[in-house]
Motif scaffolding. Structure first.
Motif, PDB file in Angstrom:
ATOM      1  N   TYR A 156      -7.574 -36.276  14.545  1.00 14.30           N
ATOM      2  CA  TYR A 156      -8.176 -36.399  15.861  1.00 14.30           C
ATOM      3  C   TYR A 156      -7.337 -35.537  16.802  1.00 14.30           C
ATOM      4  N   GLY A 157      -7.823 -35.315  18.011  1.00 15.98           N
ATOM      5  CA  GLY A 157      -7.048 -34.504  18.934  1.00 15.98           C
ATOM      6  C   GLY A 157      -7.688 -34.448  20.299  1.00 15.98           C
ATOM      7  N   ARG A 158      -6.956 -33.913  21.237  1.00 20.57           N
ATOM      8  CA  ARG A 158      -7.473 -33.762  22.592  1.00 20.57           C
ATOM      9  C   ARG A 158      -8.719 -32.887  22.561  1.00 20.57           C
ATOM     10  N   GLY A 159      -9.823 -33.387  23.148  1.00 16.03           N
ATOM     11  CA  GLY A 159     -11.087 -32.682  23.127  1.00 16.03           C
ATOM     12  C   GLY A 159     -11.914 -32.957  21.891  1.00 16.03           C
ATOM     13  N   ARG A 160     -11.356 -33.664  20.927  1.00 16.98           N
ATOM     14  CA  ARG A 160     -12.075 -34.042  19.699  1.00 16.98           C
ATOM     15  C   ARG A 160     -11.599 -35.405  19.223  1.00 16.98           C
ATOM     16  N   ALA A 161     -11.607 -36.339  20.184  1.00 15.52           N
ATOM     17  CA  ALA A 161     -11.065 -37.667  19.935  1.00 15.52           C
ATOM     18  C   ALA A 161     -12.064 -38.611  19.278  1.00 15.52           C
ATOM     19  N   GLU A 162     -13.337 -38.255  19.263  1.00 19.99           N
ATOM     20  CA  GLU A 162     -14.366 -39.205  18.833  1.00 19.99           C
ATOM     21  C   GLU A 162     -14.744 -39.091  17.369  1.00 19.99           C
ATOM     22  N   ALA A 163     -14.181 -38.154  16.659  1.00 23.42           N
ATOM     23  CA  ALA A 163     -14.464 -38.031  15.231  1.00 23.42           C
ATOM     24  C   ALA A 163     -13.365 -37.196  14.592  1.00 23.42           C
ATOM     25  N   ILE A 164     -13.198 -37.389  13.278  1.00 29.58           N
ATOM     26  CA  ILE A 164     -12.244 -36.572  12.534  1.00 29.58           C
ATOM     27  C   ILE A 164     -12.722 -35.127  12.530  1.00 29.58           C
ATOM     28  N   SER A 165     -11.789 -34.207  12.764  1.00 30.16           N
ATOM     29  CA  SER A 165     -12.062 -32.791  12.570  1.00 30.16           C
ATOM     30  C   SER A 165     -11.246 -32.338  11.374  1.00 30.16           C
ATOM     31  N   ARG A 166     -11.917 -31.721  10.411  1.00 31.72           N
ATOM     32  CA  ARG A 166     -11.240 -31.312   9.180  1.00 31.72           C
ATOM     33  C   ARG A 166     -11.138 -29.801   9.117  1.00 31.72           C
ATOM     34  N   GLN A 167      -9.934 -29.319   8.848  1.00 38.11           N
ATOM     35  CA  GLN A 167      -9.726 -27.907   8.549  1.00 38.11           C
ATOM     36  C   GLN A 167      -9.460 -27.816   7.054  1.00 38.11           C
ATOM     37  N   ARG A 168     -10.414 -27.269   6.338  1.00 38.17           N
ATOM     38  CA  ARG A 168     -10.365 -27.275   4.875  1.00 38.17           C
ATOM     39  C   ARG A 168      -9.238 -26.404   4.331  1.00 38.17           C
ATOM     40  N   ALA A 169      -8.905 -25.326   5.042  1.00 39.80           N
ATOM     41  CA  ALA A 169      -7.879 -24.418   4.543  1.00 39.80           C
ATOM     42  C   ALA A 169      -7.069 -23.843   5.690  1.00 39.80           C
TER      43      ALA A 169
END
Length: 272
Positions: A156-169
């Motif tokens: 999670y993070g600032r500006g994307r707190a409402e769902a998991i954001s995944r960086q695959r690589a």
């Protein structure tokens, strides 16, 4: 920390031109989330949030500075932190209160960013009730060598707190003396997120997001080796398990946003 940044820059300049990072992908629906439910948002005393990862049904691994209230100088008490497994758009697969916290005794809550502090910026949080593995399958710790330099992060993070954001690589830049540097896309609130390396059919936890800096316009994150420290923290957790009605004991926990001479910063809880 200046030495860390200088080494990171030298490695950046040496990276192959073909090395490509994937962008962030929001895990929006239930199918997207499948297999990632053990990643959760740690809601901290209505002051912000960090990212945590289940490594056992009742144990969350995160950064030590996420467990400490930098504004008051006090630790968070039992019940002030909630782990929301697989949280997305207001719902989660399970919500659990944190009732016990342990970190390395060497961790200094008010210390500035340094290699020594990053190495021990690790916390284990015990939950009031286990999360069934049918709902969220915990991640194991990585062991052995990392094949190649490709890693991944879900946070999670600032500006994307409402769902998991995944960086695959993304890329591991270097790994030495108990520290790991990487160029994954992390921000405030990503503190404590697991850096995963593939081992077999599933990613395993290699490190945690602790601090970040910008070098030559490129964001660099820093984490630590985990295995020996986590074993020691599990032993401390068992030794200091409180009675059911007791509060969390004061056990060297970390927090806040600090910056060192190099400009590296701990990624404080998001929303602060």
């Amino acid at each position: 920390m200046k030495a860390l940044c200088a080494l990171a820059l030298s490695v950046l300049l040496a990276l192959p031109a073909l090395a490509q990072n994937s962008g962030l992908r929001r895990l929006t629906d239930r199918d997207d989330l499948f297999g990632w439910e053990a990643v959760g948002r740690l809601d901290i005393a209505e002051q912000g949030f960090c990212t945590g990862t289940l490594i056992a049904p009742d144990l969350v691994l995160t950064a030590a500075h996420c467990a400490f209230d930098g504004r008051t100088g006090a630790h968070y008490r039992a019940g002030e932190i909630t782990f929301r497994a697989g949280f997305r758009d207001g719902t989660s697969v399970a919500d659990r209160r944190v009732v016990q916290i342990v970190t390395p005794s060497e961790f200094q809550p008010a210390g500035a960013v340094s290699a020594e502090r990053i190495r021990v910026d690790i916390a284990l949080m015990r939950l009031d009730n286990p999360v069934p593995t049918a709902l969220a399958d915990p991640f194991a710790l990585h062991s052995g060598d990392v094949t190649g330099s490709e890693i991944s992060v879900s946070s999670y993070g600032r500006g994307r707190a409402e769902a998991i954001s995944r960086q695959r690589a993304c890329q591991m830049l270097w790994r030495q003396q108990g520290l790991i540097a990487f160029d994954c896309d992390v921000t405030f609130g990503s503190s404590g997120a697991a850096i995963l390396a593939r081992e077999g059919s599933r990613g395993r936890v290699l490190s945690l997001v602790s601090a970040g800096a910008v070098i030559e316009g490129r964001s660099i994150g820093y984490g630590m080796e985990l295995a020996d420290t986590v074993v020691a923290l599990k032993q401390k957790l068992r030794a200091n398990t409180p009675a059911p009605t007791a509060n969390i004991r004061r056990l060297q926990v970390g927090g806040g946003l600090s910056s060192g001479p190099s400009g590296a910063k701990f990624l404080r809880p998001g929303g602060s």
